[in-house]
Structures are given as structure tokens and as C-alpha cells.
Write a protein that holds these residues in place. Structure first.
Motif, short mmCIF file in Angstrom:
data_model
loop_
_atom_site.label_atom_id
_atom_site.label_comp_id
_atom_site.label_asym_id
_atom_site.label_seq_id
_atom_site.Cartn_x
_atom_site.Cartn_y
_atom_site.Cartn_z
N LYS A 406 -4.34 55.64 54.67
CA LYS A 406 -2.96 55.79 53.83
C LYS A 406 -1.44 55.47 54.79
O LYS A 406 -1.57 56.11 55.98
CB LYS A 406 -2.68 57.12 53.20
CG LYS A 406 -3.74 57.43 52.13
CD LYS A 406 -3.57 58.74 51.53
CE LYS A 406 -4.52 58.93 50.53
NZ LYS A 406 -4.34 60.22 49.63
N PHE A 407 -0.63 54.76 54.26
CA PHE A 407 0.62 54.61 55.09
C PHE A 407 1.27 55.92 55.27
O PHE A 407 1.69 56.02 56.53
CB PHE A 407 1.39 53.59 54.22
CG PHE A 407 2.72 53.29 54.84
CD1 PHE A 407 2.85 52.22 55.94
CD2 PHE A 407 3.93 53.66 54.52
CE1 PHE A 407 3.73 51.86 56.63
CE2 PHE A 407 5.25 53.30 55.28
CZ PHE A 407 5.06 52.46 56.35
N SER A 408 1.33 56.95 54.61
CA SER A 408 2.03 58.12 54.74
C SER A 408 1.40 58.78 55.88
O SER A 408 2.07 59.47 56.60
CB SER A 408 1.89 59.15 53.66
OG SER A 408 0.81 59.19 53.07
N ASP A 409 0.07 58.77 55.89
CA ASP A 409 -0.79 59.43 56.92
C ASP A 409 -0.56 58.84 58.38
O ASP A 409 -0.29 59.40 59.48
CB ASP A 409 -2.39 59.55 56.53
CG ASP A 409 -2.64 60.31 55.61
OD1 ASP A 409 -1.75 61.30 55.02
OD2 ASP A 409 -3.65 60.25 54.97
N LEU A 410 -0.44 57.39 58.32
CA LEU A 410 0.03 56.84 59.55
C LEU A 410 1.26 57.29 60.05
O LEU A 410 1.47 57.26 61.40
CB LEU A 410 -0.14 55.34 59.31
CG LEU A 410 -1.40 54.77 59.07
CD1 LEU A 410 -1.62 53.22 58.66
CD2 LEU A 410 -2.42 54.77 60.19
N LEU A 411 2.24 57.25 59.24
CA LEU A 411 3.58 57.63 59.55
C LEU A 411 3.66 59.24 60.20
O LEU A 411 4.31 59.25 61.27
CB LEU A 411 4.69 57.64 58.34
CG LEU A 411 5.07 56.40 57.69
CD1 LEU A 411 5.98 56.66 56.48
CD2 LEU A 411 5.47 55.40 58.73
N ASN A 412 3.05 59.92 59.52
CA ASN A 412 3.05 61.39 60.10
C ASN A 412 2.40 61.48 61.37
O ASN A 412 2.98 62.04 62.44
CB ASN A 412 2.44 62.19 59.11
CG ASN A 412 3.19 62.57 57.85
OD1 ASN A 412 4.24 62.63 57.95
ND2 ASN A 412 2.58 62.97 56.84
N LEU A 413 1.16 60.78 61.62
CA LEU A 413 0.55 60.87 62.93
C LEU A 413 1.34 60.17 64.16
O LEU A 413 1.31 60.58 65.07
CB LEU A 413 -0.67 59.90 62.74
CG LEU A 413 -2.08 60.54 62.32
CD1 LEU A 413 -3.17 59.75 62.54
CD2 LEU A 413 -2.62 61.71 63.72
N MET A 414 2.14 58.87 63.68
CA MET A 414 2.98 58.12 64.57
C MET A 414 4.07 59.39 65.09
O MET A 414 4.28 59.49 66.51
CB MET A 414 3.69 57.02 64.01
CG MET A 414 4.59 56.35 64.74
SD MET A 414 4.10 55.57 66.12
CE MET A 414 5.62 54.85 66.86
N SER A 415 4.74 60.11 63.95
CA SER A 415 5.89 60.96 64.41
C SER A 415 5.23 62.12 65.33
O SER A 415 5.82 62.36 66.36
CB SER A 415 6.33 61.69 63.23
OG SER A 415 6.96 60.67 62.41
N ILE A 416 4.09 62.63 64.96
CA ILE A 416 3.59 63.87 65.63
C ILE A 416 3.26 63.49 67.15
O ILE A 416 3.17 64.19 68.10
CB ILE A 416 2.47 64.56 65.00
CG1 ILE A 416 2.21 66.18 65.54
CG2 ILE A 416 1.10 63.88 65.11
CD1 ILE A 416 1.03 66.62 64.86
N GLY A 417 2.59 62.27 67.43
CA GLY A 417 2.09 61.82 68.60
C GLY A 417 3.48 61.55 69.53
O GLY A 417 3.43 62.13 70.49
N ASN A 418 4.63 60.80 69.00
CA ASN A 418 5.87 60.84 69.74
C ASN A 418 6.62 62.02 69.90
O ASN A 418 6.98 62.30 71.18
CB ASN A 418 6.66 59.66 69.07
CG ASN A 418 6.48 58.26 69.33
OD1 ASN A 418 6.53 57.82 70.37
ND2 ASN A 418 5.83 57.69 68.32
N ILE A 572 4.76 68.99 59.88
CA ILE A 572 3.98 67.91 59.36
C ILE A 572 2.64 68.50 58.84
O ILE A 572 2.12 69.60 59.09
CB ILE A 572 3.51 66.84 60.74
CG1 ILE A 572 4.83 66.31 60.91
CG2 ILE A 572 2.48 65.94 60.13
CD1 ILE A 572 4.69 65.30 62.24
N THR A 573 2.23 67.87 57.81
CA THR A 573 1.20 68.12 56.98
C THR A 573 -0.30 68.65 57.68
O THR A 573 -0.44 68.33 58.77
CB THR A 573 0.52 67.08 56.13
OG1 THR A 573 0.12 65.94 56.76
CG2 THR A 573 2.12 66.79 54.94
#
Length: 626
Positions: A406-418, A572-573
Motif C-alpha cells: 500500500k502507498f501509505s505503508d511505503l510512506l511510513n516505512l520511508m519516514s521511519i528509515g530516514n 508511526i503505526t
């Protein structure tokens, strides 16, 4: 090379890479980039999926019109991280890699974590941009692709994945992977042209929103919603829509939105990679980072405000918000212009994101932390010198994520990694500023190599009785090995305390501030401990070496940066944390199963790095004092 005892294992985890001058290429690097050039590069690397897609996702589901405050919080966090990044960029100009800097400054394990999550961030960014491109294109042609795929595959897709496999996004990722493998290169001219067009279109969107917007959309009530959907039970009973008004999801929505919006402000690290080409990097790198963050914040702030003024937040299209907003106000021509511009912006951003991934993988493979085959080009592509295995492996993973997630999951993964990577940057800056300058002869290096090999080594027994006195009343006015170890240990303790405090404030804020005896007491004790340990760090002597740029207000500013980043991560979730944990678990299996035994730092018995002051002396003879 296996561990014989826990102490030896600990030494391997924090062994550092020697800091030696980079081998110069035959073509000398010329300093020609001023602040304007660096700002154009930074803005071009930042504006993309965030300003065109994320604003709709966050406004609809997370923050409502208060998304503009979410971007403000995210921008403040980015400024703190940007200042720490600026010190990295001006300490070692020949590398802009967080992985390399962490390896040089704080040790191998931290470097692996930084590099592994840097790879994650860019792979996720590639997948999310491809998915955004797919949804924008699909919206432009009437959603025929998504409807057909959803009808065919919906029943086979589990809840934790997307509702249908996105084959268009997969095709985009594979297309750019192939182009990169064949030797595609970035173009400075295209970057400038793209950035100019991008900024002009965003200005048009903002002006349109202010002319066609309605302030009432920031003061929506239950009656407004029921007038659109007769027979509904009202906004308050429809969970995902919040409670109306400017802040429909409350303070919690603003902060959760900030955690996701952080993704949209990532990209200023591209400036650091150009440090060796910058004119007067002491001044140009810090200023260009801050100006880039400010411009990108204004762009996201303005577009978010225009979008939520033009369209009620609960009617925003999550996958193509801006073109659909112009359709909502009746500007059909503008809708197509914005949609085409969005596709062009996302295409450029996708091309731009792909370039750093194979370089980091290649660097880690060269150092022995990842499989050596990832660093080797196939003979048929030897002419282009491209690491094919690194490109194909990262491209395949990015394509798989774009296809299924899902696009939302990709956004959250990107944020937490950075957020994790930027926390490691602040950690590195804090630790290294208190380390002693090492200016030793070869004989002295051999004599004391064992005691300097690890910043975590046990303090000799003879000095244990004086440790408390040394902590509060340092004898020397310049850093020593002992004070360096104290700083390393105190910083690790602070990270642990800040993590616990961030977890409590993120998960149980109402209980803490309402005076719950247990949680409030724990929070107060943590604050007291954090304050005490911070004072201990503050009392230790700093390295007086002149640098191009130093983070001000040490040790407070890096610690605030770490805390803000950790706090946003805690918002984050749980599903994102599970996915993030799986990624890092795979990384630790690779590191402890392969990297720790094949690391060149261990196999070559290399010594700890020289100080960064020596780096400036060796590599940059004309270094300016700060």
C-alpha cells in the motif's frame, strides 16, 4: 573471524574504518558550486511525491486542514537534522555518505545500521514514487487500469497488502532499473529545468487555491457533511472523517501527520554529496541546506493550504489530489496541466532516486559488510562501470514493493528509515565532537592500539576509583581517551532514556499530562536522568579543532534532534514497525552471519581513524577556521 569472548565481539562491533585521503581521480575536482547551485540541487531532490501526493493522503486520513501545522513540525525536525548533516558534510568533504561517516566516526555496527536503512529509504522511495506515478496516470485516463485490476485480483489480496497488484508501478521501476544498468547518468541541466518548471507549477497551484479557495473549508461542521451525504450519522460517528473544523483529528492527528510528512522534506542530503565541489563549503553547505528546507516547507505549506481551501478535506482524492481538486472547482484545463506536470515531476524524481542506491550497496560490499558479488560489474557492462548486481537486486526489491504494498505503508516505512538514519547522524556528531585528536607516530599507534581500538573498552582498574570525580570534574581542558569513552557511554544511555520517554509520550500522552501517578512519575524521573547525563556530557572537554561548520548549542541541539526523531518514529503505526523490524532483522542476519567475519576493517587489522582535523589538513589544505 569468530568472536572468542564477549569483549572481543564488542570490539568488533565498534571497530572503525581508518580515515585516509581518498584516491584522487585523474580529472581534478573543481570547486564551482555556489549556494544557488546547491539550493537548486537540494530543492530538485526534495520536491516530488511529497508535494503532489502525500499532501492528499495526510490531509484526508490523518490531519485534515491542520496538515500545514504537521509540515511545520516536520520542517523543524528537518532543520535540526540538517544542521547535524551540515557538520558531516563540512568535516569530510570527499564523502557525503552517512554510512561512510558513521564507519569512520562511531563504528562498524552503527555504520551497517545507517547504510542498511539508507538502502531501505531509497528503495522505498523508488517504490512509492513509481506507485504515485501509476495512480496519477490512472486518474488521468479515468481510473480504468485500477478498476480492471481490482476487479480481477481483489479477492486474492490479503488485508496487509494493496487491494490490487500495481503492474504499472512495477513496469516503471524495471524501466529505470534497466536504464541505470545500461549506464544512464544524471544531468545538471535537466535538474535545473525540472526544478524551475516544478516551482512555477507549484506557485500556480498555490495562487489558484487562494483565489478559488473557501475559508469555510477550514471550519467544516457536521451539517456540511450531512448536506453532501444525506442520511449519514454525522462526522463524529464516521471515525476516519474526524470531528470537523480546522483540526478534525486533534493534536494526535497533527503529530501523526508530522511523522508521515517528514518523508516529504527528505532530500537535502544531496547537497552534502557535493561538498568537494562547493565554493567555500563552510558557508555554502549549511546555508544551502537551511534554505532548501525553508523553500520546500513553504512549497508544502502553500500547496497543502491551497488544496484544503479548494476542497473539503474529506473529499480529497488520496491518490491524485491536485488534478482532482482542479476538477472539483471546474478548471478542467488546469487539471490536465497539473496532472502532466505531476507525471513529469515524478518521472524525474524516480530517475534521481535510483542513482544513490547501488553506490551505497557497492560501498558496503567493498567493505565486506554485504556480499562481495554485489560490488562486481558483469563483464559485458565493464565499459559503463555499473555495479549490475547491486542495481538489479535493489531494483527488483523496489519493484516488488511497488507491485504489492500500500502507498501509505511505503510512506511510513520511508519516514521511519530516514528518521533513524538522521538520528544516527546526530549521534555521530555528538560523539565525535568530544573525541581526542589522535596525532601519533607509528610506534605510538602500535603501543596503544589495543586501548584505543574501541570507545567502549573497559576503563583500567587503576582509574576506576576516580571515575566519578573525572565525570564531574574533568582534569584536562582537552579531550582524552577516558573522556571520549565517558561521552560514548553517556550518549548511548541518553539514547535509551530518550527512547523510553518518547515511547511514553507518544503512546500515553493524555495519561502523562493528566497526572497519572505511575506514568507521570516515570516521565519526571526520565527527565531528571536525561538532564543529569546531559550535564555530564556538557562538562567534558570538546575537541578545539577548527572545522568548516560546527553544530551550535552542543550537546543540547543534537540531543533534541534525536528526541524529536525518536518521538516521531514512535507515532508511526505498529504495522510499519513490524515491517521495519523484519527489514532490520534480515540485515542483522546478514551482518552477524557474513559481514562481521568478512569486514575489511577486521581482516586487515586496521587501526582506529585519525581525527577529522587531520582529514581536513590532508585533504583540504585551505580549510577555513570556524
Amino acid at each position: 573471524m569468530r568472536c572468542q569472548d564477549p569483549r572481543q565481539c564488542g570490539q568488533k562491533l565498534v571497530r572503525r574504518q581508518p580515515l585516509k585521503p581518498r584516491q584522487r581521480s585523474e580529472i581534478p575536482v573543481t570547486r564551482h558550486l555556489n549556494i544557488l547551485h546547491l539550493v537548486v540541487l537540494g530543492v530538485g531532490s526534495t520536491l516530488g511525491v511529497g508535494v503532489y501526493i502525500v499532501v492528499g493522503e495526510v490531509a484526508l486520513f490523518v490531519a485534515g486542514p491542520a496538515i500545514i501545522i504537521s509540515f511545520l513540525v516536520a520542517a523543524l525536525s528537518s532543520v535540526l537534522s540538517g544542521l547535524c548533516y551540515a557538520e558531516i558534510g563540512t568535516r569530510i568533504l570527499w564523502t557525503g555518505s552517512v554510512y561512510r561517516y558513521s564507519y569512520i566516526s562511531v563504528g562498524e555496527l552503527w555504520a551497517f545500521i545507517a547504510g542498511w536503512n539508507f538502502i531501505l529509504s531509497y528503495i522505498i522511495a523508488s517504490a512509492s514514487v513509481a506507485k504515485a506515478w501509476s495512480s496519477t496516470f490512472d486518474s488521468l485516463i479515468g481510473n480504468h487500469i485500477s478498476q480492471a485490476l481490482q476487479k480481477t485480483f481483489f479477492q486474492y489480496m490479503p488485508d496487509y497488502l494493496a487491494t490490487y497488484p500495481d503492474f504499472v508501478a512495477l513496469a516503471m521501476v524495471l524501466l529505470f532499473t534497466g536504464a541505470l544498468a545500461l549506464g544512464a547518468r544524471q544531468s545538471a541541466l535537466i535538474t535545473k529545468v525540472y526544478t524551475g518548471i516544478n516551482v512555477l507549477v507549484l506557485i500556480f497551484i498555490m495562487l489558484s487555491g487562494f483565489f478559488k479557495g473557501d475559508l469555510h473549508n477550514w471550519k467544516l461542521t457536521e451539517q456540511d457533511y450531512t448536506s453532501i451525504t444525506p442520511g449519514s450519522g454525522g462526522i463524529s460517528s464516521l471515525g476516519p472523517l474526524g470531528f470537523g473544523g480546522f483540526v478534525p483529528f486533534g493534536l494526535d492527528g497533527i503529530l501523526h501527520g508530522a511523522a508521515t510528512c517528514f518523508y516529504a522534506l527528505v532530500g537535502f542530503d544531496a547537497i552534502v554529496t557535493k561538498g568537494e565541489e562547493a565554493l567555500n563549503p563552510r558557508r555554502s553547505i549549511p546555508w544551502s541546506i537551511l534554505i532548501t528546507i525553508f523553500i520546500c516547507f513553504l512549497a508544502h505549506f502553500g500547496v497543502s493550504a491551497a488544496l484544503t481551501l479548494m476542497v473539503p478535506y474529506y473529499l480529497i482524492h488520496p491518490e491524485s489530489p491536485l488534478p482532482q481538486a482542479f476538477l472539483y472547482i471546474g478548471w478542467d484545463v488546469a487539471r490536465y496541466v497539473v496532472a502532466v506536470t505531476t507525471l513529469c515531476a515524478l518521472t524525474f524524481r524516480l530517475q534521481d532516486i535510483f542513482f544513490p542506491i547501488p553506490e551505497v550497496i557497492k560501498d558496503m560490499a567493498h567493505d565486506g559488510l554485504l556480499f562481495q558479488g554485489l560490488a562486481s560489474p558483469w563483464k559485458v557492462f565493464a565499459r559503463t562501470r555499473t555495479p549490475i548486481m547491486a542495481i538489479m537486486s535493489s531494483g527488483s526489491l523496489a519493484g516488488l514493493l511497488a507491485l504489492l504494498f500500500k502507498f501509505s505503508d511505503l510512506l511510513n516505512l520511508m519516514s521511519i528509515g530516514n528518521l533513524l538514519v538522521y538520528s544516527l547522524v546526530a549521534f555521530s556528531v555528538l560523539v565525535l565532537r568530544y573525541q581526542p585528536e589522535q596525532n601519533l607516530s607509528r610506534k605510538e599507534e602500535i603501543d596503544i592500539s589495543e586501548c584505543e581500538a574501541s570507545p567502549l573498552e573497559t576503563i583500567p582498574e587503576a582509574g576506576t576509583s576516580n571515575i566519578l570525580k573525572t565525570v564531574w570534574y574533568p582534569i584536562n581542558t582537552f579531550p582524552t581517551q577516558e573522556s571520549g569513552r565517558i561521552i560514548y557511554g553517556c550518549t548511548l544511555l541518553l539514547v535509551l532514556l530518550l527512547t523510553i520517554l518518547g515511547l511514553i509520550l507518544a503512546q500515553w500522552p493524555s495519561q502523562v499530562f493528566s497526572g497519572d501517578p505511575g506514568l507521570t512519575t516515570v516521565a519526571v524521573l526520565l527527565l531528571l536522568l536525561i538532564t543529569g547525563v546531559t550535564v555530564i556530557i556538557w562538562r567534558q572537554p570538546q575537541d578545539p579543532t577548527a572545522l568548516y561548520f560546527k553544530v551550535p548549542a552542543l550537546p543540547v541541539l543534537p540531543l533534541v534532534s534525536i528526541f524529536v526523531n525518536i518521538y516521531l518514529m514512535m507515532l508511526i503505526t505498529h504495522r510499519t514497525w513490524t515491517q521495519f523490524g523484519v527489514w532490520n532483522a534480515v540485515g542483522f542476519v546478514i551482518y552477524f552471519g557474513y559481514g562481521i567475519r568478512h569486514s575489511l576493517a577486521g581482516n586487515n587489522h586496521q587501526q582506529p581513524p585519525a581525527s577529522t582535523s587531520q582529514t581536513l589538513d590532508k585533504n583540504i589544505p585551505d580549510a577555513e577556521p570556524s
